[in-house]
Write an enzyme that holds these catalytic residues in place. Structure first.
Site, mmCIF file in Angstrom:
data_model
loop_
_atom_site.group_PDB
_atom_site.id
_atom_site.type_symbol
_atom_site.label_atom_id
_atom_site.label_comp_id
_atom_site.label_asym_id
_atom_site.label_seq_id
_atom_site.Cartn_x
_atom_site.Cartn_y
_atom_site.Cartn_z
ATOM 1 N N THR A 36 -6.059 3.228 -5.045
ATOM 2 C CA THR A 36 -5.435 4.140 -5.998
ATOM 3 C C THR A 36 -4.458 3.379 -6.904
ATOM 4 O O THR A 36 -4.443 3.583 -8.129
ATOM 5 C CB THR A 36 -4.689 5.261 -5.248
ATOM 6 O OG1 THR A 36 -5.550 5.783 -4.234
ATOM 7 C CG2 THR A 36 -4.261 6.364 -6.180
ATOM 8 N N CYS A 64 -10.861 3.732 -0.096
ATOM 9 C CA CYS A 64 -9.424 3.876 0.185
ATOM 10 C C CYS A 64 -9.144 3.016 1.410
ATOM 11 O O CYS A 64 -9.915 3.052 2.381
ATOM 12 C CB CYS A 64 -9.106 5.350 0.481
ATOM 13 S SG CYS A 64 -7.434 5.617 1.113
ATOM 14 N N THR A 65 -8.066 2.234 1.350
ATOM 15 C CA THR A 65 -7.825 1.270 2.433
ATOM 16 C C THR A 65 -7.396 1.938 3.740
ATOM 17 O O THR A 65 -7.359 1.287 4.781
ATOM 18 C CB THR A 65 -6.785 0.217 2.009
ATOM 19 O OG1 THR A 65 -5.578 0.892 1.591
ATOM 20 C CG2 THR A 65 -7.305 -0.641 0.875
ATOM 21 N N HIS A 66 -7.083 3.220 3.688
ATOM 22 C CA HIS A 66 -6.806 3.942 4.937
ATOM 23 C C HIS A 66 -8.101 4.242 5.703
ATOM 24 O O HIS A 66 -8.097 4.377 6.925
ATOM 25 C CB HIS A 66 -6.112 5.288 4.658
ATOM 26 C CG HIS A 66 -4.654 5.189 4.347
ATOM 27 N ND1 HIS A 66 -4.176 4.631 3.191
ATOM 28 C CD2 HIS A 66 -3.563 5.603 5.051
ATOM 29 C CE1 HIS A 66 -2.852 4.708 3.177
ATOM 30 N NE2 HIS A 66 -2.451 5.291 4.298
ATOM 31 N N CYS A 76 -4.452 -1.184 -2.104
ATOM 32 C CA CYS A 76 -4.583 0.258 -2.294
ATOM 33 C C CYS A 76 -5.496 0.477 -3.491
ATOM 34 O O CYS A 76 -5.192 -0.007 -4.593
ATOM 35 C CB CYS A 76 -3.186 0.827 -2.565
ATOM 36 S SG CYS A 76 -3.153 2.576 -2.968
ATOM 37 N N GLU A 83 -1.673 8.771 8.166
ATOM 38 C CA GLU A 83 -0.247 8.380 8.177
ATOM 39 C C GLU A 83 0.483 8.983 9.382
ATOM 40 O O GLU A 83 1.483 8.441 9.842
ATOM 41 C CB GLU A 83 0.442 8.838 6.882
ATOM 42 C CG GLU A 83 0.116 7.988 5.667
ATOM 43 C CD GLU A 83 0.723 6.585 5.718
ATOM 44 O OE1 GLU A 83 1.891 6.449 6.107
ATOM 45 O OE2 GLU A 83 0.009 5.625 5.382
ATOM 46 N N ASP A 115 0.875 -1.178 0.000
ATOM 47 C CA ASP A 115 0.000 0.000 0.000
ATOM 48 C C ASP A 115 0.908 1.222 0.000
ATOM 49 O O ASP A 115 2.114 1.122 0.276
ATOM 50 C CB ASP A 115 -0.907 -0.011 1.241
ATOM 51 C CG ASP A 115 -1.815 1.224 1.316
ATOM 52 O OD1 ASP A 115 -2.294 1.681 0.252
ATOM 53 O OD2 ASP A 115 -2.039 1.746 2.420
ATOM 54 N N SER A 116 0.294 2.381 -0.231
ATOM 55 C CA SER A 116 1.062 3.630 -0.146
ATOM 56 C C SER A 116 1.470 3.909 1.301
ATOM 57 O O SER A 116 2.220 4.853 1.537
ATOM 58 C CB SER A 116 0.211 4.786 -0.659
ATOM 59 O OG SER A 116 -0.932 4.926 0.158
ATOM 60 N N TYR A 156 -0.487 8.527 -2.530
ATOM 61 C CA TYR A 156 -0.463 8.228 -3.963
ATOM 62 C C TYR A 156 -1.586 8.985 -4.683
ATOM 63 O O TYR A 156 -1.498 9.252 -5.872
ATOM 64 C CB TYR A 156 -0.711 6.728 -4.207
ATOM 65 C CG TYR A 156 0.468 5.809 -4.014
ATOM 66 C CD1 TYR A 156 1.643 6.225 -3.388
ATOM 67 C CD2 TYR A 156 0.394 4.479 -4.458
ATOM 68 C CE1 TYR A 156 2.698 5.342 -3.220
ATOM 69 C CE2 TYR A 156 1.447 3.602 -4.294
ATOM 70 C CZ TYR A 156 2.596 4.024 -3.667
ATOM 71 O OH TYR A 156 3.638 3.145 -3.503
ATOM 72 N N GLY A 157 -2.655 9.265 -3.932
ATOM 73 C CA GLY A 157 -3.895 9.773 -4.525
ATOM 74 C C GLY A 157 -3.760 11.082 -5.277
ATOM 75 O O GLY A 157 -4.584 11.402 -6.121
HETATM 76 N N1 DGL Z 1 -4.634 3.329 0.745
HETATM 77 C C1 DGL Z 1 -4.635 4.052 -0.496
HETATM 78 C C2 DGL Z 1 -5.920 3.755 -1.272
HETATM 79 O O1 DGL Z 1 -6.568 2.749 -1.000
HETATM 80 C C3 DGL Z 1 -4.337 5.484 -0.207
HETATM 81 C C4 DGL Z 1 -3.914 6.242 -1.400
HETATM 82 C C5 DGL Z 1 -3.025 7.412 -1.117
HETATM 83 O O2 DGL Z 1 -1.893 7.195 -0.680
HETATM 84 O O3 DGL Z 1 -3.462 8.517 -1.413
HETATM 85 O O4 DGL Z 1 -6.303 4.451 -2.173
#
Ligand code: DGL
Length: 262
Positions: free
Chosen positions: A75, A183-185, A73, A151, A10-11, A42-43
């Protein structure tokens, strides 16, 4: 049968929400997780940059002998999974916003999707959304700024709560009865969201479905780990380890969490 690990990237720390589902459904599997926190979010990056980072993360996990890679992720999945599948032989499991179950179950025929700009502007998200939302109003909202706050481990802060409400409030006013977390966050924001949204609005995320899909692919390819050894779990981050550790505090068993210059 294969004892090789499942690779997950993931990011940053958000993909641990997916790792937890995988660990519940596939407790025998060894895993290697990479959090590219140094490059989060990453978004806000271009599709080309997201592809480049996803390739780099894939190479790292393949170098660690992974038999299957979970792109944890939204994204990275919506921008890079086609490229990854074309260029590597290993099976990839991705995650996309769960718009289909939300559209099928919505009574108000209005659903909200909270995701990153990278996901909401991707062609993969658009084609999935168009296929499943006939007659449904989809309110798309970019969750700008949420990933950096998560984060930093600031889930319960006033700043996070206010930013989140500025995104969710207008969706509620438009009558959504399903909120898709794309988004997984964001599953880590569910306790905060539960305070902000009324009970009749249901929250949907795709974590469980991704773990189910990973299990199905392992079985279909006959590469599940059927040994009775205790599984190992290695976590790497290219940022400091303390936030990643805090996201894994609720996990029982021994986890190896280390910094990697990468
Ligand atoms: N966990 C990422 C997702 O599911 C986050 C993307 C990001 O870093 O912006 O999209």
């Amino acid at each position: 049968m294969s004892v090789d690990p499942i690779g997950i990237f993931d990011s940053g720390v958000g993909g641990t929400s997916i790792w937890k589902e995988i660990n519940v459904q596939l407790p025998n599997e060894n895993t290697v997780y990479f959090a590219d926190s140094e490059n989060a979010p990453y978004g806000e990056k271009s599709s080309e940059e997201i592809i480049q980072l996803s390739v780099k993360n894939t190479e790292l996990l393949l170098g660690k002998g992974c038999k299957l890679i979970v792109v944890a992720c939204n994204t990275a999945t919506t921008n890079a999974i086609d490229h990854l599948r074309k260029n590597y032989d290993v099976p990839f499991i991705g995650i996309e916003p769960a718009i289909k179950p939300a559209a099928l179950q919505s009574k108000s025929k209005t659903v909200g999707v909270l995701a990153t700009k990278g996901t909401l502007t991707s062609s993969l998200f658009h084609s999935t959304s168009e296929n499943h939302t006939n007659g449904i109003t989809v309110i798309e909202q970019v969750g700008k700024g949420l990933v950096p706050l998560i984060e930093e481990g600031k889930i319960n802060s006033k700043e996070t709560r206010e930013l989140l409400f500025s995104y969710i409030g207008p969706m509620l006013e438009k009558g959504i009865d399903y909120l898709v977390l794309g988004c997984t966050h964001y599953p880590y924001l569910i306790p905060v969201l539960n305070d902000l949204i009324p009970d009749h609005v249901k929250i949907i995320d795709s974590g469980e479905a991704v773990a189910r899909q990973a299990r199905a692919v392992l079985e279909q390819k006959k590469i599940t780990n059927s040994s009775h050894n205790t599984a190992y779990h290695k976590f790497y981050t290219n940022a400091g380890v303390s936030v990643l550790k805090s996201f894994l505090e609720d996990v029982e068993g021994s986890l190896e969490i280390s910094h990697l210059d990468f």
